[in-house]
Design an enzyme around this catalytic site. Sequence first.
Site, mmCIF file in Angstrom:
data_model
loop_
_atom_site.group_PDB
_atom_site.id
_atom_site.type_symbol
_atom_site.label_atom_id
_atom_site.label_comp_id
_atom_site.label_asym_id
_atom_site.label_seq_id
_atom_site.Cartn_x
_atom_site.Cartn_y
_atom_site.Cartn_z
ATOM 1 N N GLY A 1 -1.923 -44.182 19.082
ATOM 2 C CA GLY A 1 -2.712 -43.059 19.560
ATOM 3 C C GLY A 1 -4.084 -43.511 20.002
ATOM 4 O O GLY A 1 -4.551 -44.582 19.625
ATOM 5 N N GLU A 2 -4.702 -42.672 20.818
ATOM 6 C CA GLU A 2 -6.054 -42.986 21.254
ATOM 7 C C GLU A 2 -6.802 -41.691 21.492
ATOM 8 O O GLU A 2 -6.371 -40.848 22.282
ATOM 9 C CB GLU A 2 -6.025 -43.826 22.540
ATOM 10 C CG GLU A 2 -7.403 -44.173 23.039
ATOM 11 C CD GLU A 2 -7.406 -45.367 23.995
ATOM 12 O OE1 GLU A 2 -6.325 -45.706 24.509
ATOM 13 O OE2 GLU A 2 -8.489 -45.929 24.215
ATOM 14 N N GLY A 3 -7.899 -41.518 20.762
ATOM 15 C CA GLY A 3 -8.708 -40.313 20.946
ATOM 16 C C GLY A 3 -10.105 -40.717 21.382
ATOM 17 O O GLY A 3 -10.364 -41.887 21.661
ATOM 18 N N GLY B 1 -11.606 -43.142 18.502
ATOM 19 C CA GLY B 1 -10.942 -44.298 17.926
ATOM 20 C C GLY B 1 -9.573 -44.552 18.522
ATOM 21 O O GLY B 1 -9.024 -43.717 19.243
ATOM 22 N N VAL B 2 -9.065 -45.733 18.207
ATOM 23 C CA VAL B 2 -7.739 -46.118 18.653
ATOM 24 C C VAL B 2 -6.901 -46.424 17.412
ATOM 25 O O VAL B 2 -7.402 -47.003 16.445
ATOM 26 C CB VAL B 2 -7.788 -47.375 19.553
ATOM 27 C CG1 VAL B 2 -6.442 -47.586 20.253
ATOM 28 C CG2 VAL B 2 -8.893 -47.260 20.587
ATOM 29 N N ASP C 1 -8.480 -29.601 11.618
ATOM 30 C CA ASP C 1 -7.713 -30.019 12.797
ATOM 31 C C ASP C 1 -6.225 -30.069 12.419
ATOM 32 O O ASP C 1 -5.511 -31.004 12.751
ATOM 33 C CB ASP C 1 -8.209 -31.380 13.282
ATOM 34 C CG ASP C 1 -7.814 -31.688 14.720
ATOM 35 O OD1 ASP C 1 -7.390 -30.748 15.442
ATOM 36 O OD2 ASP C 1 -7.913 -32.862 15.121
HETATM 37 P P1 ADP Z 1 -6.312 -39.612 16.342
HETATM 38 O O1 ADP Z 1 -7.748 -39.550 16.014
HETATM 39 O O2 ADP Z 1 -5.995 -40.506 17.495
HETATM 40 O O3 ADP Z 1 -5.672 -38.253 16.486
HETATM 41 P P2 ADP Z 1 -4.594 -39.950 14.007
HETATM 42 O O4 ADP Z 1 -5.133 -40.313 12.673
HETATM 43 O O5 ADP Z 1 -4.129 -38.549 14.189
HETATM 44 O O6 ADP Z 1 -5.674 -40.354 15.085
HETATM 45 O O7 ADP Z 1 -3.380 -40.931 14.325
HETATM 46 C C1 ADP Z 1 -2.811 -40.992 15.615
HETATM 47 C C2 ADP Z 1 -1.300 -41.088 15.520
HETATM 48 O O8 ADP Z 1 -0.922 -42.251 14.797
HETATM 49 C C3 ADP Z 1 -0.660 -39.933 14.783
HETATM 50 O O9 ADP Z 1 -0.404 -38.835 15.612
HETATM 51 C C4 ADP Z 1 0.631 -40.567 14.266
HETATM 52 O O10 ADP Z 1 1.613 -40.569 15.277
HETATM 53 C C5 ADP Z 1 0.214 -41.998 13.992
HETATM 54 N N1 ADP Z 1 -0.146 -42.204 12.574
HETATM 55 C C6 ADP Z 1 -1.361 -41.990 11.993
HETATM 56 N N2 ADP Z 1 -1.339 -42.278 10.675
HETATM 57 C C7 ADP Z 1 -0.076 -42.691 10.389
HETATM 58 C C8 ADP Z 1 0.590 -43.161 9.190
HETATM 59 N N3 ADP Z 1 -0.042 -43.254 8.007
HETATM 60 N N4 ADP Z 1 1.891 -43.516 9.297
HETATM 61 C C9 ADP Z 1 2.546 -43.443 10.478
HETATM 62 N N5 ADP Z 1 1.979 -43.021 11.623
HETATM 63 C C10 ADP Z 1 0.677 -42.649 11.602
#
Ligand code: ADP
Length: 353
Positions: A29-31, A34-35, A168
């Site tokens: 993911g990328e927001g 952060g990445v 969120d």
């Molecule tokens: P962002 O700030 O980019 O939204 P997230 O913390 O939501 O960051 O993580 C982005 C993506 O990474 C999530 O939508 C999920 O698909 C994956 N992800 C995050 N944490 C986990 C984890 N502990 N285990 C598996 N996948 C994860």
Amino acid sequence: FDMFFLAFVERLFRPTFKKDDFVLGKKLGEGAFGVVYRASLTKKPSSKKEGDFVLKKATEYGAVEIWMNERVRRACANSCAVFVHGFLESSSKKGAEYWLLWRYEGEATLYDFMRSKEFPYNVETMILGEVQVMPKGLERENRIIQTIMRQLLFALDGLHSTGIVHRDFKPQNIIFSEGSRTFKIIDLGAAADLRVGINYIPKEFLLDPRYAAPEQYIMSTQTPSAPSAPVATALSPVLWQMNLPDRFDIYSAGLIFLQMAFPGLRSDSGLIQFNRQLKRCDYDLIAWRKSVETRASSDLRRGFELLDLDGGIGWELLTLMVRYKAGQRISAKGALAHPYFDREGLLVLSFMQ
Ligand code: ADP
Ligand code: MG
């Protein structure tokens, strides 16, 4: 003193990591802040090739996210993805870069499951295994949705009892943990800790308007201006009682409940259209139902039918979650005690026999 001492001891014995310990895998993911990558340890080639960890490289706001994860880890570990470690990677030329590490929980979020035509049956196999006792249909779908809602409310109750509001809460931020076969919350990047007063949302950060309760702007006025220094704004449990900020997440959870019942509301456009309709009805879900029911598509009618099962107990719970006034919304704990969940235990037993 006790709490800080215990935290200190806990940190001492927990393994710590640094940048060079990890190899980055696939980008997840990328927001804006952060990445996120899948990652594995360099030293110990992990059993899973793709990596046992999830790594978020965050901007300066990562400091708050580390704080939230540390607190969750000690107070309500089962609610969220298992947090491993967070540190400041100072060698970075880009300025402050925080690294956050979690255990890799699994490949799918609730969003991924809900995007499939198979939903909710694709979740049933994950939660309950392959055993099937009922023919496919409304009853069975309702039981699966019930199980998911119970897990989501259980996780939210943990956070809220700790004094944390997520802000969120949406299917993209709910991961299915393959180890525990439950849904867990992720992404505490916008969370607020009201017991200690850490409540920072950067100006550029907009709460996801698709899932935000109508009072979305009330909370952001309390944010301090300096991103690097979370400021104690002296919000007491008394204030928590008055403002009921946890009900912000309940509203979002209610929208997720709706999306599970109505396939037409799962798409972005469907949800946005619903939000517009609900606003036009002054956020009165019963008025919305009346306005759409006469000319309802078969898809909508099926959703109402599902919520009307068992004397409309599901619909009743939904109307207690999606309300304009935060104070009139049910709490996570209250929702868990709602009769909607009464029959669920019987179902699990019948599956196990
Ligand atoms: P962002 O700030 O980019 O939204 P997230 O913390 O939501 O960051 O993580 C982005 C993506 O990474 C999530 O939508 C999920 O698909 C994956 N992800 C995050 N944490 C986990 C984890 N502990 N285990 C598996 N996948 C994860
Ligand atoms: Mg996210």
